[in-house]
Design an enzyme around this catalytic site. Sequence first.
Site, PDB file in Angstrom:
ATOM      1  N   GLN A 109     -16.752  -7.549  -5.228  1.00 42.56           N
ATOM      2  CA  GLN A 109     -15.613  -8.540  -5.505  1.00 42.56           C
ATOM      3  C   GLN A 109     -15.758  -9.366  -6.630  1.00 42.56           C
ATOM      4  O   GLN A 109     -16.920 -10.053  -6.630  1.00 42.56           O
ATOM      5  CB  GLN A 109     -15.016  -9.109  -4.407  1.00 42.56           C
ATOM      6  CG  GLN A 109     -14.705  -8.110  -3.230  1.00 42.56           C
ATOM      7  CD  GLN A 109     -13.215  -7.520  -3.443  1.00 42.56           C
ATOM      8  OE1 GLN A 109     -12.738  -7.845  -4.442  1.00 42.56           O
ATOM      9  NE2 GLN A 109     -12.871  -6.362  -2.898  1.00 42.56           N
ATOM     10  N   TYR A 156     -13.506   3.295   3.545  1.00 44.48           N
ATOM     11  CA  TYR A 156     -14.022   2.930   2.217  1.00 44.48           C
ATOM     12  C   TYR A 156     -14.432   1.368   2.339  1.00 44.48           C
ATOM     13  O   TYR A 156     -14.252   0.551   1.706  1.00 44.48           O
ATOM     14  CB  TYR A 156     -12.642   2.447   1.227  1.00 44.48           C
ATOM     15  CG  TYR A 156     -11.508   3.368   1.536  1.00 44.48           C
ATOM     16  CD1 TYR A 156     -11.516   4.526   0.457  1.00 44.48           C
ATOM     17  CD2 TYR A 156     -10.374   3.399   2.219  1.00 44.48           C
ATOM     18  CE1 TYR A 156     -10.560   5.734   0.313  1.00 44.48           C
ATOM     19  CE2 TYR A 156      -9.443   4.280   2.369  1.00 44.48           C
ATOM     20  CZ  TYR A 156      -9.563   5.793   1.376  1.00 44.48           C
ATOM     21  OH  TYR A 156      -8.663   6.551   1.329  1.00 44.48           O
ATOM     22  N   ASN A 197     -18.598  -5.467   2.678  1.00 46.21           N
ATOM     23  CA  ASN A 197     -18.059  -6.685   2.387  1.00 46.21           C
ATOM     24  C   ASN A 197     -17.164  -7.261   3.596  1.00 46.21           C
ATOM     25  O   ASN A 197     -17.316  -8.357   4.160  1.00 46.21           O
ATOM     26  CB  ASN A 197     -17.149  -6.674   1.250  1.00 46.21           C
ATOM     27  CG  ASN A 197     -16.557  -7.748   0.642  1.00 46.21           C
ATOM     28  OD1 ASN A 197     -17.180  -8.883   0.572  1.00 46.21           O
ATOM     29  ND2 ASN A 197     -15.182  -8.018   0.436  1.00 46.21           N
ATOM     30  N   GLU A 214     -18.201   5.505   4.151  1.00 45.44           N
ATOM     31  CA  GLU A 214     -18.363   5.039   2.728  1.00 45.44           C
ATOM     32  C   GLU A 214     -18.926   6.467   2.110  1.00 45.44           C
ATOM     33  O   GLU A 214     -19.614   6.992   2.932  1.00 45.44           O
ATOM     34  CB  GLU A 214     -19.135   3.848   2.317  1.00 45.44           C
ATOM     35  CG  GLU A 214     -19.251   3.665   1.049  1.00 45.44           C
ATOM     36  CD  GLU A 214     -18.107   3.628   0.178  1.00 45.44           C
ATOM     37  OE1 GLU A 214     -18.144   4.389  -0.883  1.00 45.44           O
ATOM     38  OE2 GLU A 214     -17.135   2.905   0.576  1.00 45.44           O
ATOM     39  N   CYS A 255      -5.352  -3.287  -3.923  1.00 49.73           N
ATOM     40  CA  CYS A 255      -5.422  -3.706  -5.324  1.00 49.73           C
ATOM     41  C   CYS A 255      -4.269  -3.353  -6.219  1.00 49.73           C
ATOM     42  O   CYS A 255      -4.351  -3.537  -7.216  1.00 49.73           O
ATOM     43  CB  CYS A 255      -6.759  -3.207  -5.911  1.00 49.73           C
ATOM     44  SG  CYS A 255      -6.986  -1.597  -6.024  1.00 49.73           S
ATOM     45  N   GLU A 298      -4.532  -8.724  -5.591  1.00 47.72           N
ATOM     46  CA  GLU A 298      -4.823  -8.156  -4.424  1.00 47.72           C
ATOM     47  C   GLU A 298      -4.201  -8.607  -3.476  1.00 47.72           C
ATOM     48  O   GLU A 298      -3.602  -9.924  -3.432  1.00 47.72           O
ATOM     49  CB  GLU A 298      -6.327  -8.616  -4.155  1.00 47.72           C
ATOM     50  CG  GLU A 298      -7.099  -7.837  -3.192  1.00 47.72           C
ATOM     51  CD  GLU A 298      -8.096  -6.721  -3.958  1.00 47.72           C
ATOM     52  OE1 GLU A 298      -8.851  -5.882  -3.188  1.00 47.72           O
ATOM     53  OE2 GLU A 298      -7.979  -6.770  -5.321  1.00 47.72           O
TER      54      GLU A 298
END
Length: 361
Positions: free
Chosen positions: A185, A213, A218, A234, A319, A353
């Site tokens: 990010q 994902y 994070n 992922e 996003c 976002e």
Amino acid sequence: MSLSFDPAEYEQQLAAKRQRLVELLKPFNAPEPEVFESPREHFRLRAEFRLWYEDGKPYYAMFEKGNKYKPILIDQLPIASRRINELMGPLLEACRAEPMLGRKLFQVEFLTTLSGEALVSLCYHRPIDETWDAAAQRLADQLDILVIGRSRGRKRVLSRDHVIEELEVNGRTWRYQQVEGGFTQPNGNVNQHMLSWAQDAAGSNDDDLLELYCGNGNFTLPLSTCFRKVMATELAKSSVYSAITNMEMNGVENVTLVRLASEEVTQALTGVREFRRLQGIDLQSFDFGTVFVDPPRAGLDPATLELVRGYKRIFYISCNPETLAANLLDLSSTHRVTRCSLFDQFPYTHHMESGVLLERV
């Protein structure tokens, strides 16, 4: 020159983004969005610059979209972190003074952190080898940075190819390995708001979380404190390796990490297909009550939409508010939006976002 922007216009631009999100979510009777502002300056932790040469002298350059022949020459970038701005001048001066560093250098990439680390990648239109290393190490020592050299097919790492970020989330500090070239990010302050919001909205649960994902973990790390167990998925190998490292650094032991694409997760959980990568993982031991998705700009594909519809709660970080709205159209027959938020990751642009929490009707 410095790239121009006007912090005085920030409030008006943020209000316009908020109104755009409100209009997109209006058909779903969403509550008022919680709005998380960005710092007006020095918020971007990553930046990359092409070099433009005039009379043999290099300058940092940026270009208007679609025009690669008319550079905007800059010496400072106010939206970039203070550390990036501190480094820009001395780094370029050092490369001008040392031919081993400056010859056929065409791009410079900065990766910095809120914790104070800085990694600089120098990209060349020529081969580099161990003779480059000594000059690069002197540069690293002089500026107190990590340095990586890149030329076609080669990557030279002097010490390490990552920085360690520290993010404060609801009173706890989480440490993250962020690898050069990997996704992170860009706005660290707003990222802290995102993680705190997600953790707060998740609350305390006695069942499990499915995360699609997950990237480098994070969201996974702080959300792991809210659930009995987490299965995070992922596809990108580099992100998987970072996620594993990040779990170890933070002592997180209730997360099972699986390298699968979202479409493959759907096939595995619905029994359509078995995967060798799931050997040793007892899917039946999970009691998923919540699913967390942070998809690419295209949003969720139809199969994944059907998968997430099966859970009581859906956290959706987006996003792209347009594809979020399109996905909500499909999900609104079974779920309602109970919380929503705007995270201003990208001030002075139209990008935003957003996050929603959906609960089964």
